[in-house]
Design a protein around this motif. Sequence first.
Motif, PDB file in Angstrom:
ATOM      1  N   SER A   1      40.696  12.687  47.400  1.00  0.00           N
ATOM      2  CA  SER A   1      40.644  11.274  47.774  1.00  0.00           C
ATOM      3  C   SER A   1      39.499  10.996  48.741  1.00  0.00           C
ATOM      4  CB  SER A   1      41.972  10.829  48.377  1.00  0.00           C
ATOM      5  OG  SER A   1      42.198  11.454  49.612  1.00  0.00           O
ATOM      6  N   MET A   2      39.054  11.993  49.500  1.00  0.00           N
ATOM      7  CA  MET A   2      37.916  11.795  50.392  1.00  0.00           C
ATOM      8  C   MET A   2      36.676  11.403  49.600  1.00  0.00           C
ATOM      9  SD  MET A   2      38.120  14.775  53.212  1.00  0.00           S
ATOM     10  CE  MET A   2      37.923  14.123  54.844  1.00  0.00           C
TER      11      MET A   2
ATOM     12  N   PRO B   1      44.227  15.222  49.606  1.00  0.00           N
ATOM     13  CA  PRO B   1      43.341  14.536  50.549  1.00  0.00           C
ATOM     14  C   PRO B   1      41.857  14.802  50.313  1.00  0.00           C
ATOM     15  CG  PRO B   1      44.626  16.225  51.672  1.00  0.00           C
ATOM     16  CD  PRO B   1      45.121  16.153  50.274  1.00  0.00           C
TER      17      PRO B   1
ATOM     18  N   SER C   1      41.990   9.497  53.974  1.00  0.00           N
ATOM     19  CA  SER C   1      42.526  10.753  53.436  1.00  0.00           C
ATOM     20  C   SER C   1      43.852  11.121  54.109  1.00  0.00           C
ATOM     21  CB  SER C   1      41.517  11.887  53.598  1.00  0.00           C
ATOM     22  OG  SER C   1      41.337  12.212  54.958  1.00  0.00           O
TER      23      SER C   1
END
Length: 110
Positions: free
Chosen positions: A41-42, A38, A28
């Motif tokens: 995307s985690m 982020p 991230s």
Amino acid sequence: MEDRMIVSIVQCFFIAFGVIVGGTIIGSIGSYLTGEAPLTSMFRIAKGLRIWAIVAAIGGTFDAISNFEKGILDGSTFDIFKQMVIIVSAMGGVKAALLLFEWLLGEEVT
């Protein structure tokens, strides 16, 4: 023999947990540096790392396959049982890490 198995179970759990947590956080950071969201995307990274965390925790797939082969061909059911327990332990570590991210981020990781 049982003490060594318990050590292996605990280590596999935390190795799988660490692969998910560490990989997701570092990944991230990379997403943040490239301009992506982020937190979003985690979730994507955590989902993608699930199988790799299990493989890393059990020490690679060839050792697991050779242990299964040894258990089946040599008639050693303890080796099969031990390998199954280690895999389940690694799966538990992955699930615990995913639950941690669900709690922290407030969304379900599927």
